[in-house]
Design a protein around this motif. Structure first.
Motif, PDB file in Angstrom:
ATOM      1  N   VAL A 189      10.707  -2.220  -5.859  1.00 31.33           N
ATOM      2  CA  VAL A 189       9.601  -1.257  -5.956  1.00 31.33           C
ATOM      3  C   VAL A 189       8.877  -1.434  -7.288  1.00 31.33           C
ATOM      4  N   ARG A 190       9.633  -1.518  -8.377  1.00 30.82           N
ATOM      5  CA  ARG A 190       9.003  -1.679  -9.697  1.00 30.82           C
ATOM      6  C   ARG A 190       8.217  -2.988  -9.771  1.00 30.82           C
ATOM      7  N   THR A 191       8.781  -4.046  -9.225  1.00 26.43           N
ATOM      8  CA  THR A 191       8.098  -5.339  -9.218  1.00 26.43           C
ATOM      9  C   THR A 191       6.833  -5.263  -8.379  1.00 26.43           C
ATOM     10  N   CYS A 192       6.950  -4.634  -7.224  1.00 22.98           N
ATOM     11  CA  CYS A 192       5.794  -4.482  -6.335  1.00 22.98           C
ATOM     12  C   CYS A 192       4.688  -3.695  -7.029  1.00 22.98           C
ATOM     13  N   LEU A 193       5.041  -2.573  -7.667  1.00 23.19           N
ATOM     14  CA  LEU A 193       4.036  -1.770  -8.372  1.00 23.19           C
ATOM     15  C   LEU A 193       3.347  -2.574  -9.469  1.00 23.19           C
ATOM     16  N   HIS A 194       4.135  -3.291 -10.246  1.00 21.01           N
ATOM     17  CA  HIS A 194       3.578  -4.100 -11.336  1.00 21.01           C
ATOM     18  C   HIS A 194       2.623  -5.166 -10.775  1.00 21.01           C
ATOM     19  N   ARG A 195       3.064  -5.853  -9.725  1.00 16.81           N
ATOM     20  CA  ARG A 195       2.272  -6.932  -9.140  1.00 16.81           C
ATOM     21  C   ARG A 195       0.987  -6.391  -8.503  1.00 16.81           C
ATOM     22  N   VAL A 196       1.104  -5.323  -7.711  1.00 17.30           N
ATOM     23  CA  VAL A 196      -0.057  -4.773  -7.000  1.00 17.30           C
ATOM     24  C   VAL A 196      -1.068  -4.178  -7.978  1.00 17.30           C
ATOM     25  N   ARG A 197      -0.591  -3.422  -8.962  1.00 18.47           N
ATOM     26  CA  ARG A 197      -1.515  -2.853  -9.947  1.00 18.47           C
ATOM     27  C   ARG A 197      -2.247  -3.945 -10.710  1.00 18.47           C
ATOM     28  N   GLY A 198      -1.527  -4.981 -11.099  1.00 16.61           N
ATOM     29  CA  GLY A 198      -2.163  -6.098 -11.800  1.00 16.61           C
ATOM     30  C   GLY A 198      -3.203  -6.784 -10.939  1.00 16.61           C
ATOM     31  N   ARG A 199      -2.847  -7.026  -9.665  1.00 18.27           N
ATOM     32  CA  ARG A 199      -3.784  -7.683  -8.748  1.00 18.27           C
ATOM     33  C   ARG A 199      -5.031  -6.825  -8.534  1.00 18.27           C
ATOM     34  N   LEU A 200      -4.840  -5.514  -8.343  1.00 17.29           N
ATOM     35  CA  LEU A 200      -5.986  -4.630  -8.136  1.00 17.29           C
ATOM     36  C   LEU A 200      -6.875  -4.560  -9.376  1.00 17.29           C
ATOM     37  N   ARG A 236       0.843  -1.204   0.000  1.00 18.17           N
ATOM     38  CA  ARG A 236       0.000   0.000   0.000  1.00 18.17           C
ATOM     39  C   ARG A 236       0.877   1.252   0.000  1.00 18.17           C
ATOM     40  N   ASP A 237       1.960   1.251   0.801  1.00 19.12           N
ATOM     41  CA  ASP A 237       2.855   2.399   0.834  1.00 19.12           C
ATOM     42  C   ASP A 237       3.474   2.655  -0.533  1.00 19.12           C
ATOM     43  N   VAL A 238       3.950   1.607  -1.179  1.00 22.27           N
ATOM     44  CA  VAL A 238       4.580   1.756  -2.496  1.00 22.27           C
ATOM     45  C   VAL A 238       3.562   2.282  -3.504  1.00 22.27           C
ATOM     46  N   LEU A 239       2.379   1.689  -3.537  1.00 23.72           N
ATOM     47  CA  LEU A 239       1.346   2.095  -4.490  1.00 23.72           C
ATOM     48  C   LEU A 239       0.925   3.545  -4.279  1.00 23.72           C
ATOM     49  N   LEU A 240       0.657   3.922  -3.040  1.00 27.38           N
ATOM     50  CA  LEU A 240       0.181   5.275  -2.780  1.00 27.38           C
ATOM     51  C   LEU A 240       1.283   6.314  -2.962  1.00 27.38           C
TER      52      LEU A 240
END
Length: 194
Positions: A154-165, A127-131
């Motif tokens: 961070v880039r991996t987290c953003l890609h994964r979280v955005r895809g999941r959302l 959530r911190d990375v995304l926001l």
């Protein structure tokens, strides 16, 4: 080469970045808490002035890192606010913080009621990375520095979280559309038999 005066360097950082920091924090925890957290962030910066180089982007990233850590202290409150906002169906006028800001990022009419619980369910780090990505102008490298992470993470987290959302949002919206169609069909059947 002499080190710049910490007082003037901190004042310059405040002048150049405090307003942006406040906007980021206000989106996370609301305006009143953001006021306090900006002040607390700069207090921590002042207290740690001997261990920071205030020139350049690293001080700005460090500032966001401190602010994010302070926000984490409010994580339970933030999650309760998101859950309450969800229960109210995103209809309450007085909620002008996380829910409203999430709505700013997407089409409010279509997804706001679905996005808030999904944000609340995210692990804190995700959530911190995304926001931070959505609500600040920090690059993934600066976000990584702020959160003491590797930029690739961070880039991996953003890609994964955005895809999941995106996937969860599509699933939840499809389910809602299906329920609506079933209700309409049931009403039409009921009217046909009457």
């Amino acid at each position: 080469m002499s080190r710049p005066d910490p007082k003037s360097a901190l004042a310059e950082l405040y002048d150049s970045a405090a307003r942006q920091l406040h906007r980021y924090l206000a989106r996370r925890v609301g305006t009143e808490v953001a006021d306090d957290l900006v002040a607390e962030t700069f207090l921590v910066l002042w207290q740690q002035r001997d261990s920071v180089e205030f020139g350049g982007d690293s001080a700005r990233a460090w500032m966001y890192g401190i602010a994010t850590n302070l926000v984490r202290r409010h994580a339970r409150s933030e999650e309760r606010r998101l859950r309450a906002w969800t229960r109210d169906g995103a209809r309450r006028e007085e909620v002008a913080d996380v829910g409203d800001r999430a709505v700013d990022l997407v089409d409010a009419g279509a997804v706001s009621g679905h996005l808030a619980p999904m944000l609340a369910e995210l692990p804190e780090r995700d959530r911190d990375v995304l926001l931070m990505s959505a609500w600040t102008d920090l690059s993934p490298t600066e976000i990584a520095e702020s959160l003491d992470m590797h930029p690739v993470t961070v880039r991996t987290c953003l890609h994964r979280v955005r895809g999941r959302l995106r996937k969860q949002l599509a699933t939840r919206m499809d389910a809602k559309s299906l329920r609506h169609a079933v209700r309409v069909n049931q009403r039409e059947r009921g009217n046909g038999h009457a």
